[in-house]
Design a protein around this motif. Structure first.
Motif, PDB file in Angstrom:
ATOM      1  N   TYR A   1       0.903  -1.117   0.023  1.00 26.28           N
ATOM      2  CA  TYR A   1      -0.063  -0.075  -0.029  1.00 26.28           C
ATOM      3  C   TYR A   1       0.845   1.213   0.013  1.00 26.28           C
ATOM      4  O   TYR A   1       1.578   1.432   0.921  1.00 26.28           O
ATOM      5  N   LYS A   2       0.898   2.167  -1.028  1.00 28.53           N
ATOM      6  CA  LYS A   2       1.738   3.216  -1.266  1.00 28.53           C
ATOM      7  C   LYS A   2       3.321   2.897  -1.120  1.00 28.53           C
ATOM      8  O   LYS A   2       3.998   3.682  -0.676  1.00 28.53           O
ATOM      9  N   GLY A   3       3.552   1.611  -1.624  1.00 28.47           N
ATOM     10  CA  GLY A   3       5.081   1.108  -1.346  1.00 28.47           C
ATOM     11  C   GLY A   3       5.469   0.850   0.083  1.00 28.47           C
ATOM     12  O   GLY A   3       6.864   0.482   0.424  1.00 28.47           O
ATOM     13  N   THR A   4       4.305   0.528   0.896  1.00 24.31           N
ATOM     14  CA  THR A   4       4.742   0.221   2.250  1.00 24.31           C
ATOM     15  C   THR A   4       4.113  -1.229   2.640  1.00 24.31           C
ATOM     16  O   THR A   4       3.651  -1.754   1.815  1.00 24.31           O
ATOM     17  N   ASP A   5       4.506  -1.587   3.982  1.00 23.91           N
ATOM     18  CA  ASP A   5       4.005  -2.982   4.421  1.00 23.91           C
ATOM     19  C   ASP A   5       2.688  -2.732   5.166  1.00 23.91           C
ATOM     20  O   ASP A   5       2.517  -3.604   5.955  1.00 23.91           O
ATOM     21  N   LYS A   6       1.960  -1.543   4.877  1.00 22.72           N
ATOM     22  CA  LYS A   6       0.852  -1.489   5.831  1.00 22.72           C
ATOM     23  C   LYS A   6      -0.362  -2.539   5.488  1.00 22.72           C
ATOM     24  O   LYS A   6      -0.994  -2.779   6.217  1.00 22.72           O
ATOM     25  N   ASN A   7      -0.281  -2.899   4.111  1.00 22.39           N
ATOM     26  CA  ASN A   7      -1.369  -3.984   4.038  1.00 22.39           C
ATOM     27  C   ASN A   7      -0.861  -5.403   3.822  1.00 22.39           C
ATOM     28  O   ASN A   7      -1.449  -6.166   3.605  1.00 22.39           O
ATOM     29  N   ILE A   8       0.521  -5.561   4.406  1.00 18.24           N
ATOM     30  CA  ILE A   8       1.337  -7.016   4.392  1.00 18.24           C
ATOM     31  C   ILE A   8       0.531  -7.579   5.961  1.00 18.24           C
ATOM     32  O   ILE A   8       0.614  -7.147   6.757  1.00 18.24           O
ATOM     33  N   LEU A   9       0.058  -8.842   5.703  1.00 17.49           N
ATOM     34  CA  LEU A   9      -0.321  -9.546   6.783  1.00 17.49           C
ATOM     35  C   LEU A   9       0.809 -10.518   7.412  1.00 17.49           C
ATOM     36  O   LEU A   9       0.730 -10.689   8.549  1.00 17.49           O
ATOM     37  N   SER A  10       1.356 -11.128   6.468  1.00 16.44           N
ATOM     38  CA  SER A  10       2.555 -12.160   6.730  1.00 16.44           C
ATOM     39  C   SER A  10       3.354 -11.955   5.783  1.00 16.44           C
ATOM     40  O   SER A  10       3.133 -12.248   4.700  1.00 16.44           O
ATOM     41  N   ALA A  11       4.893 -12.247   5.970  1.00 10.80           N
ATOM     42  CA  ALA A  11       5.965 -12.435   5.053  1.00 10.80           C
ATOM     43  C   ALA A  11       7.069 -13.176   5.733  1.00 10.80           C
ATOM     44  O   ALA A  11       7.578 -12.707   6.780  1.00 10.80           O
ATOM     45  N   VAL A  12       7.170 -14.295   5.132  1.00 12.31           N
ATOM     46  CA  VAL A  12       8.071 -15.126   5.722  1.00 12.31           C
ATOM     47  C   VAL A  12       9.091 -16.019   4.668  1.00 12.31           C
ATOM     48  O   VAL A  12       8.466 -16.171   3.704  1.00 12.31           O
ATOM     49  N   ILE A  13      10.287 -16.196   5.028  1.00 14.22           N
ATOM     50  CA  ILE A  13      10.967 -16.949   3.983  1.00 14.22           C
ATOM     51  C   ILE A  13      11.185 -18.455   4.585  1.00 14.22           C
ATOM     52  O   ILE A  13      11.591 -18.811   5.678  1.00 14.22           O
ATOM     53  N   HIS A  14      10.552 -19.328   3.988  1.00  9.79           N
ATOM     54  CA  HIS A  14      10.392 -20.722   4.640  1.00  9.79           C
ATOM     55  C   HIS A  14      11.368 -21.411   3.853  1.00  9.79           C
ATOM     56  O   HIS A  14      11.840 -21.454   2.783  1.00  9.79           O
ATOM     57  N   LEU A  15      12.419 -22.116   5.006  1.00 12.52           N
ATOM     58  CA  LEU A  15      13.463 -22.663   4.660  1.00 12.52           C
ATOM     59  C   LEU A  15      13.284 -24.255   5.085  1.00 12.52           C
ATOM     60  O   LEU A  15      14.189 -25.076   5.112  1.00 12.52           O
ATOM     61  N   ASP A  16      12.275 -24.675   5.464  1.00 12.62           N
ATOM     62  CA  ASP A  16      11.841 -25.765   5.867  1.00 12.62           C
ATOM     63  C   ASP A  16      11.152 -26.953   4.829  1.00 12.62           C
ATOM     64  O   ASP A  16      10.609 -27.959   5.379  1.00 12.62           O
TER      65      ASP A  16
END
Length: 433
Positions: A157-172
């Protein structure tokens, strides 16, 4: 491309570990030496509100049982978060909607949030130094850091993480990947533009309806106007990014900004096909199998139809041959010498006899012609008898008084017969003959 710092997304301890593990190096030089082709993977999937609980439990590994069999619980501690939900995805969704003051016209199948996966194949990450179950190398973390910044600029949202619910790097799992979920929020909407006259008033057609303005290509013109408050609308969200071309634009943009620096291949250029997740792939596979069964059923029905048509044709042919059979029966009855009393049967008998007469007449013509040809050949043979008799007498004379000469002549004739023929020699003078 400018260097991207990983500090906004990682702790200082993580940065130190990654720097010690890998340090800086020239990725492009390394990839030029390696001819193995890897492809970029950028997937988008849409979900309704009822999927928040299950997806949240899986992506953040809070569920006791996972649908994804590739998850190795012993390596889950290696997963790294850019942003973790507070109290689960459902709670985070409600909180984010309140913070954005966004509206949502909720229906049963309405898109409430979307997911993005960014990755490549296992070989690509192994070339960056990744090993299953080991600490993540600096190069791999830097790659995902670039990917996350790309995601924020593309769907944030406008280049920010305001609308991001979850962000993860899965290494498993089998292959490292960045998996994030977000709310497609817009704060503008499209409004139709109408044609106006010299007085500034909207022009109308004969029915009194306003005339919408068209561009040079004949397409309707719209203008973007700000909303009083943001709204959750997936169609408008992707409409702002190119509509039907949005997914292709997303792939092109990722390639130009990320993949080209890692020697990742774009794949099919200009493709607007949306990538699918593993579950969508399985669903599509099942649908394809059902379609194949439907095709087999249609083919079977077609074969049955052809068989029924063939049977109908056979029955029709037998029906048409019935009179011919009756004529044939009448003919055989006539050969027996018994004349029928029925006029109808008598007529059939006459037709049968006439047909047989014509057949015999044709056979006689053929036989007469063969006999004439045989007679002509016989006459030719008889005319050659005196000549053959002379040859017979001459051979008997030579055999009696000069048998050695006859044997010599036979050998000479045999040698000449078996001798190879000389090759044909072309003469330029032959062109003028």
């Amino acid at each position: 491309m400018r260097s991207i710092s990983i500090y906004p997304y990682l702790t200082r301890l993580q940065v130190a570990k990654f720097a010690l593990a890998g340090g800086n190096f020239d990725r492009r030089t390394k990839f030029r030496r390696n001819k193995i082709i890897s492809y970029q993977v950028v997937r988008i999937e849409q979900f309704n509100k009822g999927s928040l609980g299950k997806i949240g439990g899986e992506t953040e590994r809070t569920s006791k049982h996972h649908r994804n069999e590739d998850i190795d619980s012993e390596r889950t501690s290696l997963n790294l978060y850019f942003k973790k939900s507070e109290g689960g995805l459902t709670a985070q969704w409600k909180k984010t909607m309140q913070e954005l003051n966004a509206t949502f016209r909720e229906k049963k199948k309405s898109v409430a949030f979307e997911g993005m996966i960014i990755t490549s194949d296992t070989a690509f990450f192994e070339r960056l130094g990744w090993k299953k179950g080991k600490d993540t190398p600096y190069a791999v973390m830097e790659f995902f850091n670039r990917c996350y910044e790309f995601a924020l600029q593309s769907i944030g949202y406008k280049g920010t993480d305001k609308n991001i619910l979850s962000a993860v790097i899965h290494l498993d799992e089998k292959t490292p990947h960045l998996q994030l979920y977000y709310i497609p929020v817009v704060d503008t909407t499209k409004k139709k533009v109408y044609e106006k006259g010299a007085d500034g008033k909207v022009l109308r057609n004969e029915k009194g309806s306003p005339i919408q303005k068209k561009d040079e290509h004949g397409k309707s013109v719209y203008e973007c106007i700000p909303l009083e408050q943001p709204k959750l609308c997936s169609s408008d969200f992707w409409g702002e990014r190119g509509g039907q071309l949005s997914y292709g634009n997303l792939q092109d943009s990722f390639y130009e900004r990320i993949s080209v620096h890692y020697s990742l291949d774009r794949g099919e250029v200009g493709s607007n096909k949306k990538h699918t997740t593993k579950y969508q792939y399985e669903k599509a596979k099942q649908e394809a199998e059902l379609a194949a069964l439907a095709d087999d059923k249609a083919h079977a029905e077609e074969v049955i139809q052809e068989a029924q048509t063939a049977v109908a044709t056979r029955d029709k042919a037998l029906e048409e041959l019935k009179p011919m059979q009756e004529y044939l029966d009448a003919f055989h009855e006539a050969l027996s010498g018994n004349l029928p009393l029925s006029p109808t049967k008598l007529r059939k008998m006459i037709v049968g006899l006439t047909t047989e007469y014509k057949r015999l007449e044709e056979e006689k013509k053929i036989t007469d012609k063969d006999r004439e040809n045989l007679f002509n050949e016989l006459q030719k043979a008889e005319r050659r008898i005196p000549e053959l008799e002379k040859y017979k007498e001459f051979v008997a004379f030579v055999n009696e008084y000069a048998p050695d000469k006859l044997d010599e002549a036979k050998r000479t004739a045999t040698e000449r017969k078996n001798a190879p023929k000389p090759p044909f020699k072309f003469k330029s003078s032959d062109w003028h003959k």
